[in-house]
Design a protein around this motif. Structure first.
Motif, PDB file in Angstrom:
ATOM      1  N   ASP A 224       0.907  -1.352   0.069  1.00  0.00           N
ATOM      2  CA  ASP A 224       0.102  -0.115   0.006  1.00  0.00           C
ATOM      3  C   ASP A 224       0.886   1.275   0.043  1.00  0.00           C
ATOM      4  O   ASP A 224       0.458   2.406   0.135  1.00  0.00           O
ATOM      5  N   GLY A 225       2.118   1.152   0.085  1.00  0.00           N
ATOM      6  CA  GLY A 225       3.030   2.240  -0.062  1.00  0.00           C
ATOM      7  C   GLY A 225       3.253   3.278   1.353  1.00  0.00           C
ATOM      8  O   GLY A 225       3.801   4.051   1.129  1.00  0.00           O
ATOM      9  N   THR A 226       2.800   2.561   2.455  1.00  0.00           N
ATOM     10  CA  THR A 226       2.735   3.455   3.280  1.00  0.00           C
ATOM     11  C   THR A 226       3.915   3.101   4.544  1.00  0.00           C
ATOM     12  O   THR A 226       4.383   3.917   5.245  1.00  0.00           O
ATOM     13  N   THR A 227       4.487   1.934   4.395  1.00  0.00           N
ATOM     14  CA  THR A 227       5.760   1.378   5.286  1.00  0.00           C
ATOM     15  C   THR A 227       6.763   1.164   4.359  1.00  0.00           C
ATOM     16  O   THR A 227       6.746   0.529   3.470  1.00  0.00           O
ATOM     17  N   ALA A 228       7.873   1.527   4.958  1.00  0.00           N
ATOM     18  CA  ALA A 228       9.349   1.281   4.396  1.00  0.00           C
ATOM     19  C   ALA A 228      10.141   0.862   5.263  1.00  0.00           C
ATOM     20  O   ALA A 228      10.089   1.357   6.616  1.00  0.00           O
ATOM     21  N   LEU A 229      11.200  -0.065   4.903  1.00  0.00           N
ATOM     22  CA  LEU A 229      12.068  -0.718   5.646  1.00  0.00           C
ATOM     23  C   LEU A 229      13.486  -0.052   5.274  1.00  0.00           C
ATOM     24  O   LEU A 229      13.862  -0.098   4.003  1.00  0.00           O
ATOM     25  N   VAL A 230      14.273   0.546   6.105  1.00  0.00           N
ATOM     26  CA  VAL A 230      15.803   1.012   5.809  1.00  0.00           C
ATOM     27  C   VAL A 230      16.421   0.125   6.593  1.00  0.00           C
ATOM     28  O   VAL A 230      16.378  -0.095   7.695  1.00  0.00           O
ATOM     29  N   GLN A 231      17.462  -0.725   5.987  1.00  0.00           N
ATOM     30  CA  GLN A 231      18.338  -1.635   6.472  1.00  0.00           C
ATOM     31  C   GLN A 231      19.708  -1.032   6.715  1.00  0.00           C
ATOM     32  O   GLN A 231      20.172  -0.424   5.470  1.00  0.00           O
ATOM     33  N   VAL A 232      20.328  -0.721   7.917  1.00  0.00           N
ATOM     34  CA  VAL A 232      21.645  -0.288   8.133  1.00  0.00           C
ATOM     35  C   VAL A 232      22.448  -1.219   8.275  1.00  0.00           C
ATOM     36  O   VAL A 232      22.305  -2.236   9.186  1.00  0.00           O
ATOM     37  N   ARG A 233      23.464  -1.513   7.495  1.00  0.00           N
ATOM     38  CA  ARG A 233      24.498  -2.446   7.707  1.00  0.00           C
ATOM     39  C   ARG A 233      25.855  -1.849   8.098  1.00  0.00           C
ATOM     40  O   ARG A 233      26.356  -0.942   7.702  1.00  0.00           O
ATOM     41  N   PHE A 234      26.341  -2.815   9.151  1.00  0.00           N
ATOM     42  CA  PHE A 234      27.431  -2.558  10.311  1.00  0.00           C
ATOM     43  C   PHE A 234      28.740  -3.448   9.763  1.00  0.00           C
ATOM     44  O   PHE A 234      28.569  -4.537   9.229  1.00  0.00           O
ATOM     45  N   ASP A 235      29.766  -2.947  10.083  1.00  0.00           N
ATOM     46  CA  ASP A 235      31.228  -3.923   9.883  1.00  0.00           C
ATOM     47  C   ASP A 235      31.507  -4.757  11.023  1.00  0.00           C
ATOM     48  O   ASP A 235      32.224  -5.675  10.997  1.00  0.00           O
ATOM     49  N   LYS A 236      30.422  -4.714  11.927  1.00  0.00           N
ATOM     50  CA  LYS A 236      30.436  -5.738  13.089  1.00  0.00           C
ATOM     51  C   LYS A 236      29.261  -5.897  13.516  1.00  0.00           C
ATOM     52  O   LYS A 236      28.225  -5.739  13.179  1.00  0.00           O
ATOM     53  N   SER A 237      29.109  -7.176  14.236  1.00  0.00           N
ATOM     54  CA  SER A 237      27.796  -7.853  14.535  1.00  0.00           C
ATOM     55  C   SER A 237      27.194  -6.692  15.746  1.00  0.00           C
ATOM     56  O   SER A 237      27.976  -5.904  16.264  1.00  0.00           O
ATOM     57  N   MET A 238      25.857  -6.668  15.776  1.00  0.00           N
ATOM     58  CA  MET A 238      25.314  -5.516  16.491  1.00  0.00           C
ATOM     59  C   MET A 238      25.669  -5.799  17.993  1.00  0.00           C
ATOM     60  O   MET A 238      25.750  -4.637  18.673  1.00  0.00           O
ATOM     61  N   GLN A 239      25.990  -6.661  18.522  1.00  0.00           N
ATOM     62  CA  GLN A 239      26.223  -6.961  20.020  1.00  0.00           C
ATOM     63  C   GLN A 239      27.516  -6.242  20.157  1.00  0.00           C
ATOM     64  O   GLN A 239      27.936  -6.049  21.320  1.00  0.00           O
ATOM     65  N   GLU A 240      28.429  -6.181  19.117  1.00  0.00           N
ATOM     66  CA  GLU A 240      29.809  -5.599  19.181  1.00  0.00           C
ATOM     67  C   GLU A 240      29.736  -3.952  19.262  1.00  0.00           C
ATOM     68  O   GLU A 240      30.764  -3.291  19.391  1.00  0.00           O
ATOM     69  N   ILE A 241      28.721  -3.274  19.044  1.00  0.00           N
ATOM     70  CA  ILE A 241      28.615  -2.000  18.639  1.00  0.00           C
ATOM     71  C   ILE A 241      28.197  -1.339  20.045  1.00  0.00           C
ATOM     72  O   ILE A 241      27.086  -1.773  20.652  1.00  0.00           O
ATOM     73  N   SER A 242      28.875  -0.432  20.492  1.00  0.00           N
ATOM     74  CA  SER A 242      28.481   0.223  21.910  1.00  0.00           C
ATOM     75  C   SER A 242      27.257   0.993  21.702  1.00  0.00           C
ATOM     76  O   SER A 242      26.862   1.559  20.642  1.00  0.00           O
ATOM     77  N   PRO A 243      26.531   0.747  22.935  1.00  0.00           N
ATOM     78  CA  PRO A 243      25.114   1.830  22.813  1.00  0.00           C
ATOM     79  C   PRO A 243      25.268   2.938  22.459  1.00  0.00           C
ATOM     80  O   PRO A 243      24.302   3.598  21.843  1.00  0.00           O
ATOM     81  N   ASP A 244      26.543   3.678  22.999  1.00  0.00           N
ATOM     82  CA  ASP A 244      26.595   5.050  22.534  1.00  0.00           C
ATOM     83  C   ASP A 244      26.672   5.445  20.966  1.00  0.00           C
ATOM     84  O   ASP A 244      26.111   6.359  20.652  1.00  0.00           O
ATOM     85  N   ASP A 245      27.131   4.686  20.271  1.00  0.00           N
ATOM     86  CA  ASP A 245      27.237   4.689  19.007  1.00  0.00           C
ATOM     87  C   ASP A 245      25.824   4.711  18.227  1.00  0.00           C
ATOM     88  O   ASP A 245      25.441   5.121  17.473  1.00  0.00           O
ATOM     89  N   LEU A 246      25.271   3.307  18.778  1.00  0.00           N
ATOM     90  CA  LEU A 246      23.867   3.194  18.293  1.00  0.00           C
ATOM     91  C   LEU A 246      22.960   4.248  18.697  1.00  0.00           C
ATOM     92  O   LEU A 246      21.962   4.544  18.153  1.00  0.00           O
ATOM     93  N   ALA A 247      23.074   4.906  19.857  1.00  0.00           N
ATOM     94  CA  ALA A 247      22.119   5.920  20.307  1.00  0.00           C
ATOM     95  C   ALA A 247      22.279   7.281  19.208  1.00  0.00           C
ATOM     96  O   ALA A 247      21.550   7.942  19.502  1.00  0.00           O
ATOM     97  N   ARG A 248      23.175   7.339  18.535  1.00  0.00           N
ATOM     98  CA  ARG A 248      23.437   8.464  17.575  1.00  0.00           C
ATOM     99  C   ARG A 248      22.477   8.373  16.364  1.00  0.00           C
ATOM    100  O   ARG A 248      21.973   9.292  15.698  1.00  0.00           O
ATOM    101  N   PHE A 249      21.579   6.985  16.015  1.00  0.00           N
ATOM    102  CA  PHE A 249      20.892   6.987  14.965  1.00  0.00           C
ATOM    103  C   PHE A 249      19.352   7.695  15.302  1.00  0.00           C
ATOM    104  O   PHE A 249      18.975   8.445  14.310  1.00  0.00           O
ATOM    105  N   PRO A 250      18.848   7.534  16.345  1.00  0.00           N
ATOM    106  CA  PRO A 250      17.526   8.323  16.749  1.00  0.00           C
ATOM    107  C   PRO A 250      17.903   9.876  16.506  1.00  0.00           C
ATOM    108  O   PRO A 250      17.084  10.860  16.026  1.00  0.00           O
ATOM    109  N   ASP A 251      19.095  10.267  16.838  1.00  0.00           N
ATOM    110  CA  ASP A 251      19.660  11.757  16.886  1.00  0.00           C
ATOM    111  C   ASP A 251      19.632  12.145  15.449  1.00  0.00           C
ATOM    112  O   ASP A 251      19.078  13.369  15.199  1.00  0.00           O
ATOM    113  N   ALA A 252      20.124  11.394  14.733  1.00  0.00           N
ATOM    114  CA  ALA A 252      20.242  11.811  13.294  1.00  0.00           C
ATOM    115  C   ALA A 252      19.199  11.565  12.606  1.00  0.00           C
ATOM    116  O   ALA A 252      18.998  12.140  11.356  1.00  0.00           O
ATOM    117  N   GLY A 253      18.103  10.967  12.963  1.00  0.00           N
ATOM    118  CA  GLY A 253      16.835  10.608  12.366  1.00  0.00           C
ATOM    119  C   GLY A 253      15.859  11.699  12.649  1.00  0.00           C
ATOM    120  O   GLY A 253      14.628  11.474  12.219  1.00  0.00           O
TER     121      GLY A 253
END
Length: 846
Positions: A224-253
């Motif tokens: 229906d064109g109302t929902t979209a998925l943005v996939q963000v790819r990382f160079d490490k597994s998600m468990q290896e990335i610090s919460p501080d780095d991940l917290a930048r995504f909502p700020d940048a969005g």
């Protein structure tokens, strides 16, 4: 041991200010170290020698772009995405690509356009194939007519040569026949080439159609064109990335929200490390009320809370300072705080209660208690109740440290941090409690101690133990039946790791999970990654056919919705697939899909020279559960063996340890049953905020067994040791059960209520992984304290009588003697205490 602790308590009571200042300095130093060295907690999960990790590592070497972590951002625009909103999405994804560890962002609109274009190309190919078939059919018909003409010409020439060989037209006819035959031969060749091209086209189209059909349900933008998925790819597994780095995504969005787009971030992008919440505060509040009701004084009731917070503070601040050198998993401090608060309050309460009981004995109406007697009572309480605290704390520490046998780093880390927290809390309780009691002074004397002439009435403890011992068979049957009924759901226990569907309904992770499930199917929340490696490099012309052939094998598994190739290695030997299941990553059917892929499908394609590897969240869940299931029997045997040995040494009996261990197993089984009913079946989900029932946390059984064992032995120690003390001092077995129960039931009840309150506070924790542990511990303590230790145990002991305390003489001589209650110390110190009291009485009379 009791004598040593007596001296420790006496030294702390004599120099209370120095002891308090020393602990304040320790807290201050650790606080400064924490501020200076603290680093973000880790969410990394590592399972040594795991198959899913090996597949992921190998895939990372072959196709790096698909092996790193992937985060999902769900965009929603109720009326569809406008050009301005798409521009905002482009700008935001460009900003996200510049963040640490990000390798790429998948534009949903461009990707969906590519998927749609592939379908359109296939449709055009189908039309061309139909047109080619029609042209081939026309050519075949023309060629068939030409063959008839050649045949007719051959017959005419043969007839002329037989009937009229001198006919002048014969040479021309022969020449024309040869030209016609040449044309036929050329047509035959062209038709054969067309047939080969058409067959190749049909094969290519079939392979393409199969491949497109396997993944035709995968979309990046909803229909229906109302929902979209943005996939963000990382160079490490998600468990290896610090919460501080991940917290930048909502700020940048934030610009997406300004553009009118509703944005939700997947669970992997919003790792929760917050511990404190309203539930924990309420739990501590209830514990404070219990302390106030039992101790009757606001100042005295505050002492156990101060001890608990001091012990937890020392441990956790030290642990956070160590994050500069060590990676500490975010659940480890939560578990340490949970246990430290509970045992800290309880252990301090036992010492404070013993001191107040002694002061009540010394008070004798309005007689003033001297400072010497106060210090002596503090030291005696530390030597007696403190010895039981030390043994009980050691039991908890050993049970938690035994998690080393699991071989799983996250469990080992949680166990060691929790064990160190309990050990430090015991140290704080044995040193700071005497100091604070010394500062409190005579305010620790119970108010009721002055009412010596008031006739004593049996309280609820005396009435309860009398009822239980008089109706022992009925009590035993009732407890066993109740525990058995509660344990029934445990037979359906299913383990896994929580996903976004387990988060709070008002969280962005849950909203993202729900929107993905509604727009793209539940399986899109946790795709499985499959790698297929062949022996020789795949030719360019054979790539689609190979992808389709292997993809069909994967898609043949029941429960698979879509299979999509997402990468090919540079040497063209490895193909990566994204497999989307019909249901979510923690569903039963998804587990069956993984079992089928790693079993029959892998064996089937291996016969064709294909090495299949499977990884992803569902695969990790299964491997973790299997590894824990393999280590659980050893761990349980270690815990039970420790229980039998320790209790045999403490209580000088063979039957008491067996009874304690059986009761512990009943408590654990019933706790498992309650957890399954609530978190897996969804019973009482509205009360416990379980809106999406699913698999129970994989670590829960091992953690629950270890922690409940330690706590159960605590209550066994504090309650049954009083019964043994009465029995050793000459009371008959049944009378000893009653008197021992009466002396210890109130403080054990208060301690249990405090633990239940603290653990129950974590049932509504922000970290969903902690919730089932909190409920399991709260229910386990409730059942073990009130049904096992305070009902089943006195009932069985009253029935067996003297047999409860039987032990072979040779074994009694072999085992060391531990004076857990400090009876020898009491006997040794009683004359001195009596002399001091007599001197004080003389002074009062003067």
């Amino acid at each position: 041991m009791a004598s040593l602790l007596f001296r420790v308590g006496l030294a702390s009571a004599r120099r209370p200010v120095a002891v308090v200042l020393a602990w304040l300095l320790v807290l201050g130093a650790l606080g400064a170290a924490m501020v200076s060295f603290q680093r973000p907690l880790s969410n990394e999960f590592d399972l040594p020698d795991s198959e899913f990790s090996a597949v992921l590592d190998e895939l990372g070497e072959q196709i790096p772009e698909v092996s790193g972590g992937t985060g999902t951002v769900v965009l929603h625009s109720p009326d569809g995405f406008t050009p301005a909103q798409r521009e905002a999405v482009d700008q935001t994804t460009a900003t996200w690509r510049s963040l640490p560890h990000v390798t790429d962002t998948v534009d949903p609109f461009r990707t969906q356009g590519q998927l749609d274009a592939a379908a359109a190309r296939l449709e055009r190919g189908e039309r061309k194939l139909i047109e080619g078939q029609a042209a081939y059919d026309r050519g075949a018909r023309k060629l068939s007519r030409l063959r008839w003409l050649v045949g007719e010409g051959e017959r005419d020439i043969a007839r002329l040569q037989r009937d009229n060989p001198d006919d002048l037209t014969l040479p021309k006819r022969i020449e024309g026949q040869r030209e016609l035959e040449a044309t036929l031969a050329d047509g035959e060749r062209q038709l054969a080439e067309a047939r080969e091209k058409l067959a190749a086209g049909e094969e290519k189209f079939t392979d393409g159609a199969v491949l497109l059909g396997l993944g035709d349900g995968i979309r990046m933008v909803s229909e229906d064109g109302t929902t979209a998925l943005v996939q963000v790819r990382f160079d490490k597994s998600m468990q290896e990335i610090s919460p501080d780095d991940l917290a930048r995504f909502p700020d940048a969005g934030e610009r997406l929200g300004e553009a009118g787009i509703e944005v939700d971030y997947g669970q992997e992008l919003v790792q929760t490390t917050e511990v404190g919440g309203i539930g924990e505060v309420i739990g501590l509040g209830v514990a404070a009320v219990v302390l106030l009701v039992m101790l009757g004084s606001l100042v005295i009731a505050g002492l156990p809370l101060v001890i608990a917070f001091a012990g937890v503070g020392v441990s956790l601040m030290g642990a956070m300072a160590l994050t500069h050198w060590l990676e500490i998993q975010q659940m480890a401090p939560v578990l340490g705080a949970m246990l430290g608060l509970a045992v800290g309050i309880d252990y301090a309460l036992f010492i404070v209660n013993r001191h107040r009981r002694q002061l009540a004995d010394l008070a004798h109406g309005n007689v003033q208690i001297s400072r010497h007697e106060l210090r002596h009572s503090i030291a005696l309480a530390t030597g007696t109740a403190g010895t039981a605290v030390l043994v009980a704390g050691a039991t908890v520490v050993i049970a938690l440290a035994a998690l080393l046998v699991s071989g799983i780093p996250i469990l080992v880390q949680m166990g060691l941090l929790a064990a160190s927290t309990v050990a430090l809390t015991v140290l704080v309780a044995l040193t700071l409690t005497p100091a604070l009691l010394s500062l409190v002074g005579r305010r620790a004397v119970p108010r009721q101690a002055k009412a010596v002439d008031r006739p004593r009435r049996d309280g609820w403890a005396e009435k309860w133990v009398d009822l239980v011992t008089r109706r022992a068979p009925a009590a035993i049957i009732a407890v066993v039946l109740l525990m058995g009924v509660l344990a029934i759901p445990a037979g359906w226990l299913r383990l896994g790791l929580p996903d976004g569907g387990s988060e709070s309904p008002d969280s962005t992770a849950f909203q993202a999970y729900e929107r993905v499930a509604e727009a793209f199917g539940p399986g899109a929340n946790g795709p499985i990654l499959v790698s297929a490696t062949v022996e020789s490099p795949i030719a360019e012309s054979d790539l689609v056919a190979t992808q389709a052939r292997i993809g069909e094998q994967v898609a043949s598994v029941g429960g698979v919705s879509d299979v999509l190739p997402i990468g090919v290695s540079d040497d063209r030997r490895t193909i990566a697939y994204q497999v989307v299941t019909v249901e979510g990553p923690s569903a039963d059917s998804t587990v069956s899909v993984v079992d089928e892929l790693v079993g029959p499908v892998t064996e089937r394609v291996a016969a064709d020279g294909v090495d299949l590897g499977v990884t992803g969240q569902a695969v990790a869940n299964i491997e973790v559960s299997q590894r824990l299931a393999e280590s659980l029997p050893l761990y349980l045997a270690l815990v039970i063996g420790l229980s039998l040995l320790l209790l045999t040494v403490v209580f000088r009996s063979l039957v008491v340890p067996l009874l304690a261990t059986v009761g512990f197993l009943l408590s654990v089984a019933a706790s498992f049953g309650v957890i399954v009913a609530v978190y897996q079946w969804g019973w009482l989900g509205g009360i416990f905020d379980v809106h999406n029932p699913g698999a129970v946390l994989s670590f829960m059984p091992t953690l629950l067994i270890g922690i409940l064992f330690g706590l159960a032995m605590d209550y066994q120690m504090f309650l049954v040791s009083g019964m043994r003390e009465s029995y050793v001092h000459g009371q008959r077995a049944r009378e000893a059960v009653r008197s021992g129960f009466s002396s210890g039931a109130k403080v054990v009840t208060a301690a249990a209520l405090i633990m239940i309150s603290v653990f129950a506070g974590f049932v509504f924790s922000h970290m969903t992984m902690v919730r089932p542990i909190g409920l399991g511990l709260a229910v386990g303590v409730l059942l073990d304290a009130f049904l096992i230790r305070m009902t089943l145990t006195p009932a069985v002991m009253s029935l067996l009588g003297d047999k409860m305390w039987w032990m072979p003489v040779w074994l009694d001589r072999l085992l060391p003697h531990l004076d857990v209650e400090g009876s020898a110390l009491v006997d040794k110190q009683r004359p001195a205490r009596r002399t001091a009291q007599e001197r004080e009485d003389a002074l009062v009379q003067i």
